[in-house]
Design a protein around this motif. Structure first.
Motif, PDB file in Angstrom:
ATOM      1  N   PRO A  84       0.808  -1.217   0.000  1.00  0.00           N
ATOM      2  CA  PRO A  84       0.000   0.000   0.000  1.00  0.00           C
ATOM      3  C   PRO A  84       0.841   1.268   0.000  1.00  0.00           C
ATOM      4  O   PRO A  84       2.005   1.246   0.374  1.00  0.00           O
ATOM      5  N   VAL A  85       0.223   2.365  -0.428  1.00  0.00           N
ATOM      6  CA  VAL A  85       0.760   3.708  -0.210  1.00  0.00           C
ATOM      7  C   VAL A  85       0.273   4.156   1.165  1.00  0.00           C
ATOM      8  O   VAL A  85      -0.919   4.076   1.459  1.00  0.00           O
ATOM      9  N   VAL A  86       1.182   4.602   2.022  1.00  0.00           N
ATOM     10  CA  VAL A  86       0.847   4.911   3.410  1.00  0.00           C
ATOM     11  C   VAL A  86       0.643   6.412   3.594  1.00  0.00           C
ATOM     12  O   VAL A  86       1.423   7.219   3.069  1.00  0.00           O
ATOM     13  N   VAL A  87      -0.417   6.785   4.315  1.00  0.00           N
ATOM     14  CA  VAL A  87      -0.684   8.183   4.663  1.00  0.00           C
ATOM     15  C   VAL A  87      -0.390   8.353   6.146  1.00  0.00           C
ATOM     16  O   VAL A  87      -1.055   7.741   6.987  1.00  0.00           O
ATOM     17  N   TYR A  88       0.612   9.177   6.471  1.00  0.00           N
ATOM     18  CA  TYR A  88       1.060   9.296   7.868  1.00  0.00           C
ATOM     19  C   TYR A  88       1.823  10.610   8.045  1.00  0.00           C
ATOM     20  O   TYR A  88       2.556  11.038   7.149  1.00  0.00           O
ATOM     21  N   ASP A  89       1.630  11.246   9.179  1.00  0.00           N
ATOM     22  CA  ASP A  89       2.324  12.506   9.487  1.00  0.00           C
ATOM     23  C   ASP A  89       3.748  12.188   9.956  1.00  0.00           C
ATOM     24  O   ASP A  89       4.006  12.033  11.142  1.00  0.00           O
ATOM     25  N   VAL A  90       4.676  12.120   9.029  1.00  0.00           N
ATOM     26  CA  VAL A  90       6.038  11.689   9.334  1.00  0.00           C
ATOM     27  C   VAL A  90       6.776  12.713  10.188  1.00  0.00           C
ATOM     28  O   VAL A  90       7.416  12.375  11.189  1.00  0.00           O
ATOM     29  N   ASP A 105       1.490  13.009   5.444  1.00  0.00           N
ATOM     30  CA  ASP A 105       2.375  12.871   4.296  1.00  0.00           C
ATOM     31  C   ASP A 105       2.017  11.592   3.547  1.00  0.00           C
ATOM     32  O   ASP A 105       1.413  10.668   4.097  1.00  0.00           O
ATOM     33  N   ILE A 106       2.390  11.541   2.280  1.00  0.00           N
ATOM     34  CA  ILE A 106       2.180  10.361   1.453  1.00  0.00           C
ATOM     35  C   ILE A 106       3.502   9.615   1.338  1.00  0.00           C
ATOM     36  O   ILE A 106       4.504  10.166   0.887  1.00  0.00           O
ATOM     37  N   ILE A 107       3.504   8.351   1.779  1.00  0.00           N
ATOM     38  CA  ILE A 107       4.705   7.536   1.758  1.00  0.00           C
ATOM     39  C   ILE A 107       4.511   6.435   0.727  1.00  0.00           C
ATOM     40  O   ILE A 107       3.622   5.592   0.863  1.00  0.00           O
ATOM     41  N   ALA A 108       5.324   6.445  -0.308  1.00  0.00           N
ATOM     42  CA  ALA A 108       5.198   5.454  -1.370  1.00  0.00           C
ATOM     43  C   ALA A 108       6.565   4.930  -1.757  1.00  0.00           C
ATOM     44  O   ALA A 108       7.512   5.698  -1.931  1.00  0.00           O
ATOM     45  N   GLY A 109       6.676   3.629  -1.856  1.00  0.00           N
ATOM     46  CA  GLY A 109       7.895   3.016  -2.356  1.00  0.00           C
ATOM     47  C   GLY A 109       7.787   2.773  -3.844  1.00  0.00           C
ATOM     48  O   GLY A 109       6.719   2.919  -4.452  1.00  0.00           O
ATOM     49  N   TYR A 110       8.890   2.397  -4.449  1.00  0.00           N
ATOM     50  CA  TYR A 110       8.908   2.129  -5.880  1.00  0.00           C
ATOM     51  C   TYR A 110       8.431   0.705  -6.131  1.00  0.00           C
ATOM     52  O   TYR A 110       8.968  -0.249  -5.596  1.00  0.00           O
ATOM     53  N   GLY A 111       7.395   0.557  -6.915  1.00  0.00           N
ATOM     54  CA  GLY A 111       6.877  -0.762  -7.246  1.00  0.00           C
ATOM     55  C   GLY A 111       7.025  -1.052  -8.731  1.00  0.00           C
ATOM     56  O   GLY A 111       6.854  -0.167  -9.569  1.00  0.00           O
ATOM     57  N   ALA A 164      -4.093  -4.577   4.294  1.00  0.00           N
ATOM     58  CA  ALA A 164      -3.990  -3.259   3.690  1.00  0.00           C
ATOM     59  C   ALA A 164      -4.627  -2.165   4.526  1.00  0.00           C
ATOM     60  O   ALA A 164      -4.397  -0.986   4.279  1.00  0.00           O
ATOM     61  N   ALA A 165      -5.431  -2.537   5.501  1.00  0.00           N
ATOM     62  CA  ALA A 165      -6.058  -1.540   6.358  1.00  0.00           C
ATOM     63  C   ALA A 165      -5.059  -0.874   7.289  1.00  0.00           C
ATOM     64  O   ALA A 165      -5.348   0.147   7.891  1.00  0.00           O
ATOM     65  N   PHE A 166      -3.864  -1.435   7.412  1.00  0.00           N
ATOM     66  CA  PHE A 166      -2.863  -0.885   8.321  1.00  0.00           C
ATOM     67  C   PHE A 166      -2.162   0.290   7.626  1.00  0.00           C
ATOM     68  O   PHE A 166      -1.020   0.219   7.227  1.00  0.00           O
ATOM     69  N   VAL A 167      -2.905   1.395   7.432  1.00  0.00           N
ATOM     70  CA  VAL A 167      -2.365   2.552   6.730  1.00  0.00           C
ATOM     71  C   VAL A 167      -2.110   3.723   7.659  1.00  0.00           C
ATOM     72  O   VAL A 167      -1.559   4.733   7.249  1.00  0.00           O
ATOM     73  N   LYS A 168      -2.511   3.597   8.897  1.00  0.00           N
ATOM     74  CA  LYS A 168      -2.299   4.694   9.832  1.00  0.00           C
ATOM     75  C   LYS A 168      -1.721   4.141  11.129  1.00  0.00           C
ATOM     76  O   LYS A 168      -2.313   3.281  11.764  1.00  0.00           O
ATOM     77  N   PHE A 169      -0.548   4.605  11.507  1.00  0.00           N
ATOM     78  CA  PHE A 169       0.093   4.126  12.712  1.00  0.00           C
ATOM     79  C   PHE A 169      -0.363   4.982  13.891  1.00  0.00           C
ATOM     80  O   PHE A 169      -0.369   6.197  13.812  1.00  0.00           O
ATOM     81  N   ASN A 170      -0.736   4.332  14.976  1.00  0.00           N
ATOM     82  CA  ASN A 170      -1.241   5.043  16.135  1.00  0.00           C
ATOM     83  C   ASN A 170      -0.196   5.182  17.240  1.00  0.00           C
ATOM     84  O   ASN A 170      -0.469   5.739  18.269  1.00  0.00           O
ATOM     85  N   ARG A 171       0.996   4.614  17.008  1.00  0.00           N
ATOM     86  CA  ARG A 171       2.047   4.688  17.999  1.00  0.00           C
ATOM     87  C   ARG A 171       3.309   5.237  17.341  1.00  0.00           C
ATOM     88  O   ARG A 171       3.491   5.152  16.153  1.00  0.00           O
ATOM     89  N   SER A 172       4.182   5.818  18.158  1.00  0.00           N
ATOM     90  CA  SER A 172       5.440   6.325  17.631  1.00  0.00           C
ATOM     91  C   SER A 172       6.520   5.270  17.802  1.00  0.00           C
ATOM     92  O   SER A 172       6.440   4.410  18.660  1.00  0.00           O
ATOM     93  N   PHE A 173       7.508   5.310  16.941  1.00  0.00           N
ATOM     94  CA  PHE A 173       8.611   4.373  17.043  1.00  0.00           C
ATOM     95  C   PHE A 173       9.891   5.101  16.704  1.00  0.00           C
ATOM     96  O   PHE A 173       9.925   6.059  15.938  1.00  0.00           O
ATOM     97  N   GLY A 174      11.002   4.650  17.310  1.00  0.00           N
ATOM     98  CA  GLY A 174      12.277   5.303  17.115  1.00  0.00           C
ATOM     99  C   GLY A 174      13.091   4.685  16.031  1.00  0.00           C
ATOM    100  O   GLY A 174      12.777   3.664  15.529  1.00  0.00           O
TER     101      GLY A 174
END
Length: 231
Positions: free
Chosen positions: A131-137, A144-150, A221-231
């Motif tokens: 998926p393309v991920v939507v997350y406030d990086v 923000d829109i996070i997309a890898g090269y496919g 694919a529903a895992f498009v928004k992370f609710n926790r922070s990670f280092g």
């Protein structure tokens, strides 16, 4: 589709935490994994307690009644290209659907009102990942829109197998595991999807719901928004 369903306690309404639901015409028992409201009607998505995603999901209302039909909704006719994601990109409180060639915006906050408005504001030169991920990086309050090269090059599968195993052997939570797979692999829809699916299978749907707030455990694919922070 069978229209009549039997709850495990006759006459008791189905809620978000209902499990051990018996369904007429189906073997085994089911439990609620997600809920939504459609035209004022509370709808619950059920998953089989034993077979999980290997059995088709069933949607019922709080009385255990199914609609008995599926309806197709077309959101657009534009060429989407390789790559797909969903999230609130413009901050209007509504979900947008992001594809390689642009963004689909729902009209008046109603996803069922007809064709969504398409804006060709991306036009990526190369195919995107799924998926393309939507997350406030950068934590600026804007997603923000996070997309890898496919791409369709199957030769990447060999190193991706190693990256997927590496991510799983890290013994991390699901967020860190999928991010390792994302950042290390090539054409990373497969590395993220496989790592996340294996993590979810081994830990179980109830862990995803309880510890991470991921309610729609029927779809990776529903895992498009992370609710926790990670280092």
């Amino acid at each position: 589709m069978v229209k009549e369903y039997i709850n495990h306690v006759p006459g008791q309404l189905i809620t978000r935490n209902t499990d051990k639901i018996k369904i007429q015409g189906h073997v085994g028992k089911w439990y609620v994994i997600d809920e939504t409201t459609h035209k004022g009607r509370l709808i619950f998505l059920l998953q089989h307690e034993t077979y999980g995603d290997d059995a088709a999901h069933i949607a019922v209302d709080e009385n255990g009644k199914g609609t008995g039909e599926f309806k197709k909704y077309v959101i657009g006719v534009e060429n989407a290209g390789h790559g797909l994601g969903a999230g609130d990109v413009d901050g209007d409180g509504n979900m947008e659907i992001i594809v390689k060639d642009g963004i689909f915006h729902m009209k008046n906050g109603d996803p069922y009102s007809g064709l969504w408005e398409f804006s060709a504001e991306i036009k990526a030169a190369k195919p995107w990942s799924v998926p393309v991920v939507v997350y406030d990086v950068n934590k600026d309050g804007k997603n923000d829109i996070i997309a890898g090269y496919g791409h369709p090059d199957c030769t990447n599968m060999f190193q991706n197998i190693g990256f997927t195993i590496m991510a799983l052997k890290n013994d991390a939570n699901i967020e860190e595991t999928t991010m390792i797979a994302l950042n290390s692999g090539y054409d990373t829809d497969c590395t993220c999807g496989i790592a996340g699916a294996i993590w979810g299978i081994t830990q179980g749907a109830k862990v995803l719901q309880r510890d991470y707030g991921i309610t729609d455990t029927g779809y990776v694919a529903a895992f498009v928004k992370f609710n926790r922070s990670f280092g």
